[in-house]
Motif scaffolding. Structure first.
Motif, PDB file in Angstrom:
ATOM      1  N   ARG A  82       6.841  31.993  -8.635  1.00 57.01           N
ATOM      2  CA  ARG A  82       6.319  31.350  -7.442  1.00 57.01           C
ATOM      3  C   ARG A  82       5.460  29.979  -6.908  1.00 57.01           C
ATOM      4  N   LYS A  83       4.721  30.212  -7.791  1.00 55.28           N
ATOM      5  CA  LYS A  83       3.681  28.681  -7.395  1.00 55.28           C
ATOM      6  C   LYS A  83       3.877  28.241  -8.021  1.00 55.28           C
ATOM      7  N   ALA A  84       4.482  28.263  -8.438  1.00 55.19           N
ATOM      8  CA  ALA A  84       4.660  27.070  -9.598  1.00 55.19           C
ATOM      9  C   ALA A  84       5.835  26.067  -8.591  1.00 55.19           C
ATOM     10  N   GLU A  85       6.586  26.704  -7.920  1.00 57.55           N
ATOM     11  CA  GLU A  85       7.975  26.019  -7.068  1.00 57.55           C
ATOM     12  C   GLU A  85       7.045  25.630  -5.506  1.00 57.55           C
ATOM     13  N   VAL A  86       6.074  26.306  -5.440  1.00 63.51           N
ATOM     14  CA  VAL A  86       5.245  26.343  -3.728  1.00 63.51           C
ATOM     15  C   VAL A  86       4.595  25.124  -4.419  1.00 63.51           C
ATOM     16  N   THR A  87       3.690  25.041  -5.266  1.00 66.62           N
ATOM     17  CA  THR A  87       3.301  24.106  -5.541  1.00 66.62           C
ATOM     18  C   THR A  87       3.964  22.384  -6.074  1.00 66.62           C
ATOM     19  N   ASP A 102       0.528  -1.305   0.181  1.00 64.24           N
ATOM     20  CA  ASP A 102       0.113   0.100   0.305  1.00 64.24           C
ATOM     21  C   ASP A 102       0.680   1.168  -0.048  1.00 64.24           C
ATOM     22  N   ALA A 103       2.090   1.201   0.903  1.00 65.48           N
ATOM     23  CA  ALA A 103       2.821   2.550   0.933  1.00 65.48           C
ATOM     24  C   ALA A 103       3.425   3.209  -0.900  1.00 65.48           C
ATOM     25  N   GLN A 104       3.718   1.338  -1.101  1.00 70.01           N
ATOM     26  CA  GLN A 104       4.879   1.479  -2.483  1.00 70.01           C
ATOM     27  C   GLN A 104       3.510   1.966  -3.394  1.00 70.01           C
ATOM     28  N   LEU A 105       2.612   2.063  -3.615  1.00 71.60           N
ATOM     29  CA  LEU A 105       1.444   2.866  -3.992  1.00 71.60           C
ATOM     30  C   LEU A 105       1.647   4.054  -4.006  1.00 71.60           C
ATOM     31  N   GLU A 106       1.528   4.606  -2.834  1.00 70.66           N
ATOM     32  CA  GLU A 106       1.265   5.713  -2.600  1.00 70.66           C
ATOM     33  C   GLU A 106       2.246   6.271  -2.990  1.00 70.66           C
ATOM     34  N   LEU A 107       3.294   5.514  -2.775  1.00 71.84           N
ATOM     35  CA  LEU A 107       4.360   6.429  -3.473  1.00 71.84           C
ATOM     36  C   LEU A 107       5.000   7.170  -4.884  1.00 71.84           C
ATOM     37  N   GLU A 108       4.165   5.828  -5.565  1.00 66.35           N
ATOM     38  CA  GLU A 108       3.813   5.497  -7.484  1.00 66.35           C
ATOM     39  C   GLU A 108       2.747   6.551  -7.135  1.00 66.35           C
ATOM     40  N   GLU A 109       1.849   6.837  -6.868  1.00 63.63           N
ATOM     41  CA  GLU A 109       1.259   7.913  -6.942  1.00 63.63           C
ATOM     42  C   GLU A 109       1.577   9.349  -6.472  1.00 63.63           C
ATOM     43  N   GLU A 110       2.324  10.024  -5.698  1.00 70.46           N
ATOM     44  CA  GLU A 110       2.540  10.971  -4.913  1.00 70.46           C
ATOM     45  C   GLU A 110       3.683  11.539  -6.596  1.00 70.46           C
ATOM     46  N   LYS A 111       4.346  10.511  -6.489  1.00 66.19           N
ATOM     47  CA  LYS A 111       5.496  10.787  -8.451  1.00 66.19           C
ATOM     48  C   LYS A 111       4.696  11.086  -8.897  1.00 66.19           C
ATOM     49  N   SER A 112       3.798  10.869  -9.509  1.00 66.33           N
ATOM     50  CA  SER A 112       2.994  10.591 -10.876  1.00 66.33           C
ATOM     51  C   SER A 112       2.685  12.224 -10.943  1.00 66.33           C
ATOM     52  N   GLN A 113       2.152  12.746  -9.207  1.00 67.96           N
ATOM     53  CA  GLN A 113       1.576  14.106  -9.002  1.00 67.96           C
ATOM     54  C   GLN A 113       2.795  15.024  -8.863  1.00 67.96           C
ATOM     55  N   TYR A 114       3.597  14.308  -8.701  1.00 71.34           N
ATOM     56  CA  TYR A 114       4.930  15.144  -8.243  1.00 71.34           C
ATOM     57  C   TYR A 114       5.758  15.620 -10.307  1.00 71.34           C
ATOM     58  N   GLU A 115       5.484  14.621 -10.849  1.00 69.81           N
ATOM     59  CA  GLU A 115       6.085  14.629 -12.758  1.00 69.81           C
ATOM     60  C   GLU A 115       4.956  15.195 -13.449  1.00 69.81           C
ATOM     61  N   SER A 116       3.552  15.124 -13.121  1.00 69.99           N
ATOM     62  CA  SER A 116       2.595  15.748 -13.765  1.00 69.99           C
ATOM     63  C   SER A 116       1.926  17.566 -13.491  1.00 69.99           C
ATOM     64  N   ALA A 117       2.968  18.371 -11.864  1.00 71.58           N
ATOM     65  CA  ALA A 117       2.622  19.653 -11.768  1.00 71.58           C
ATOM     66  C   ALA A 117       4.667  19.793 -12.003  1.00 71.58           C
ATOM     67  N   GLN A 118       5.509  18.571 -12.555  1.00 69.37           N
ATOM     68  CA  GLN A 118       6.622  19.173 -13.215  1.00 69.37           C
ATOM     69  C   GLN A 118       6.069  20.177 -14.393  1.00 69.37           C
ATOM     70  N   LEU A 119       5.031  19.569 -15.457  1.00 66.37           N
ATOM     71  CA  LEU A 119       4.858  19.347 -17.064  1.00 66.37           C
ATOM     72  C   LEU A 119       3.403  20.343 -17.034  1.00 66.37           C
ATOM     73  N   ASP A 120       3.027  20.681 -15.850  1.00 66.33           N
ATOM     74  CA  ASP A 120       2.005  21.791 -16.217  1.00 66.33           C
ATOM     75  C   ASP A 120       3.041  23.110 -15.717  1.00 66.33           C
ATOM     76  N   SER A 121       3.885  23.504 -14.285  1.00 66.77           N
ATOM     77  CA  SER A 121       4.407  24.144 -14.589  1.00 66.77           C
ATOM     78  C   SER A 121       5.185  24.974 -15.394  1.00 66.77           C
ATOM     79  N   THR A 122       6.387  23.788 -16.424  1.00 65.96           N
ATOM     80  CA  THR A 122       7.219  23.377 -17.788  1.00 65.96           C
ATOM     81  C   THR A 122       5.092  24.734 -18.556  1.00 65.96           C
ATOM     82  N   LEU A 123       5.129  23.790 -19.011  1.00 68.75           N
ATOM     83  CA  LEU A 123       3.855  24.550 -19.726  1.00 68.75           C
ATOM     84  C   LEU A 123       3.007  26.274 -19.929  1.00 68.75           C
TER      85      LEU A 123
END
Length: 464
Positions: A190-195, A109-130
Motif C-alpha cells: 500500500r505504501k508503494a502504491e501511494v508513493t 523549464d517545464a520540460q526539464l521539470e517533466l523529465e525530473e518527474e519522470k526520473s522520480q517516478y522510475e526511481s520510485a518504481q525501482l525502489d518499490s520493486t526492490l
C-alpha cells in the motif's frame, strides 16, 4: 439773366451744405482711428460647434493574441510580424506573429521539470520493486522456518515434556513472525502504491503544463477570425499597435476587423463648448478625402470625463457621432469635419461679437446717436463663434461701433429699465428649472457654465 445767376448761387450753396454734412458725418473722426460701424441683422440664427474627427467602425471583431499567458508570468509580448494596415483577409489568413522567446523559455523549464518527474517516478518504481521483492523473499524464508518448526514438533513426541514444550514455543513464534511479515508486506504494498500515485499525479500535472504551454505557443501565430479589412488597434494615448509594438496580457488585441455597415465619427470638443453638446443632437459630416460627399449623423455618446491631449493646454471631451448613411467608400481613420447643430432661432436680431462690451457685469454696445456715441445696455441671448442674439436694447436701424470710440469719459449711458431686466431674469430662471443644467455636467463644465452663463458669451467679450 438774373434768374440764372440766382439759380447758380442756389446750386453752389447746396453743394457747400452737402460737403459740410459729409464732413460732419465721415470726416470728423480721427484719421488715425476711423470709426467702423455695423447694423444689426435679422434672420435665422444658428449655434453650431465645428470639430475635426476620425471615422471608426461602430462594431468590429477583435483579432486577439494568446489568452492566459499571465499564468506563465508573461505580461507583454512583442509583435515580430504584422500584415500592413488595410489588408483584406479571409477567415484563417495569417495576420501576425508574436515573439516566442519568453514563452519558449517557460516551455524549456517545464520540460526539464517533466523529465525530473519522470526520473522520480522510475526511481520510485525501482525502489518499490526492490523493497517488495525483499519482503517476498522474507515471507518465503519464514514459511520454511514454520514448516521446520512443525516437523520438530512432530519428532518431539517421544522426547521429554520440556523438549516438547520448547519446540512448540518455537513453532508458535515462527507462526507469529510469518503472520507479522505478511501484514508488513501488505503495508509495504500500500505504501508503494501511494508513493507511486503521488509521483504519478505530479507527473501528469507536469505533462499537462507542457501541453498547455505548447498550445499557447501555437496561438503566437495569429490568424483572422473572419473575413474583413485589418485595422490596427489604437491605444488610449492615440498611438497604434504596429510591428515591434507589444501587446498586453490583460488585453491581447492585435488589430480589428471593422464592420463598415455602421460608422462613427469620433471627435473631441473643448471644455468651453462641451456644455452645449447633448445626445441626440444632429450633425453634418464632411470628408476631407471626398469634399463633394456630405453625410449626416446624430450624437450617440458624450464623455463625462475630460482628457488631456498631447501639445494641448485645455481638456477635451470625446464625442461620438453615428453616421446615418451606409456608404461602401467610407473607411476607418478618414478625417471628418463635423458641424454639430446646437440650436436655431428664427427671425432673431443679432450683431457681431466685436460690438459687445462688458463692464461691471453689464453688457452694452456703443451706439451712434446722431453724431455722438452712447453706451446702450443690451440683453444677450444665444451666441455662436461670430455673432450674438440681442433680446433687448437695439433696433434694426441702429448703427453700432465695432471698435471703441476714442473718447468714452463722458459718454451718455442708456440703461434698460429694471422691469425689463427682471423679465428676462425670470425667463432664465424658468429655463434652468425646466432643463436642469447640472445633469451630466462634470465639475469642469459647471465651473465654465458659472463663469460664462448658459446662453451668454464669455465675460471678456470686448477682447474677442
Amino acid at each position: 439773366m438774373s434768374f440764372l445767376k440766382n439759380k447758380k448761387y442756389v446750386a453752389s450753396g447746396v453743394t457747400v451744405i452737402l460737403i459740410l454734412i459729409f464732413w460732419l458725418a465721415f470726416g470728423s473722426e480721427s484719421e488715425d482711428n476711423p470709426a467702423i460701424y455695423t447694423t444689426p441683422k435679422q434672420g435665422t440664427f444658428k449655434v453650431e460647434v465645428t470639430t475635426t474627427g476620425e471615422l471608426r467602425a461602430k462594431n468590429s471583431t477583435s483579432i486577439r493574441g494568446p489568452e492566459g499567458i499571465r499564468e506563465f508570468r508573461i505580461f507583454n509580448v512583442p509583435i515580430q510580424r504584422l500584415v500592413p494596415e488595410g489588408t483584406v483577409v479571409q477567415k484563417g489568413d495569417f495576420v501576425a506573429e508574436l515573439d516566442r522567446s519568453e514563452i519558449t523559455s517557460s516551455l524549456q523549464d517545464a520540460q526539464l521539470e517533466l523529465e525530473e518527474e519522470k526520473s522520480q517516478y522510475e526511481s520510485a518504481q525501482l525502489d518499490s520493486t526492490l523493497t517488495l521483492s525483499q519482503a517476498r523473499d522474507n515471507l518465503i524464508n519464514l514459511e520454511y522456518s514454520l514448516e521446520e518448526a512443525e516437523i520438530a514438533v512432530e519428532q518431539s513426541q517421544y522426547e521429554s515434556p520440556a523438549t516438547q514444550r520448547q519446540v512448540k514455543i518455537d513453532m508458535e513464534r515462527a507462526k507469529r513472525e510469518l503472520e507479522q511479515a505478511r501484514k508488513n508486506y501488505k503495508t509495504e504494498v500500500r505504501k508503494a502504491e501511494v508513493t507511486l500515485r503521488e509521483i504519478e499525479t505530479d507527473l501528469t500535472q507536469q505533462r499537462r503544463e507542457v501541453q498547455r504551454i505548447q498550445e499557447v505557443i501555437k496561438q503566437f501565430t495569429i490568424y483572422a477570425p473572419e473575413n474583413g479589412m485589418v485595422i490596427y488597434k489604437r491605444n488610449r494615448d492615440g498611438t497604434k499597435v504596429t510591428e515591434a509594438s507589444s501587446i498586453s496580457a490583460w488585453d491581447p488585441v492585435v488589430a480589428q476587423l471593422p464592420d463598415f455597415s455602421v460608422m462613427n465619427s469620433v471627435t473631441y470638443v473643448n471644455e468651453v463648448d462641451i456644455q452645449n453638446i447633448r445626445k441626440g443632437q444632429l450633425a453634418d459630416i464632411g470628408l476631407d478625402a471626398m469634399p463633394d460627399k456630405q453625410l449626416t449623423g446624430v450624437i450617440t455618446d458624450v464623455a463625462n470625463i475630460g482628457e488631456q491631449h498631447p501639445n494641448s493646454d485645455s481638456k477635451v471631451f470625446q464625442v461620438v457621432i453615428e453616421v446615418n448613411e451606409a456608404d461602401t467608400t467610407l473607411r476607418p481613420a478618414m478625417t471628418t469635419s463635423n458641424t454639430i447643430h446646437i440650436s436655431s432661432v428664427d427671425s432673431a436680431l443679432y450683431v457681431p461679437l466685436e460690438a459687445i462690451h462688458s463692464q461691471d457685469s453689464v453688457d452694452f454696445v456703443f451706439k451712434r446717436d446722431g453724431l455722438e456715441p452712447v453706451m446702450q445696455q443690451v440683453v444677450l441671448g444665444l451666441m455662436n463663434d461670430n455673432d450674438v442674439i440681442i433680446k433687448e436694447g437695439l433696433g434694426m436701424n441702429d448703427q453700432l461701433y465695432l471698435s471703441t470710440p476714442p473718447d468714452t469719459a463722458n459718454i451718455e449711458k442708456n440703461l434698460l429699465s429694471p422691469e425689463v431686466l427682471q423679465k428676462y431674469q425670470n425667463q432664465e430662471n424658468e429655463k434652468k428649472i425646466e432643463a436642469d443644467p447640472s445633469e451630466n455636467m462634470t465639475p469642469e463644465r459647471e465651473l465654465e457654465s458659472t463663469r460664462r452663463g448658459e446662453n451668454g458669451p464669455p465675460a471678456n467679450r470686448s477682447n474677442r
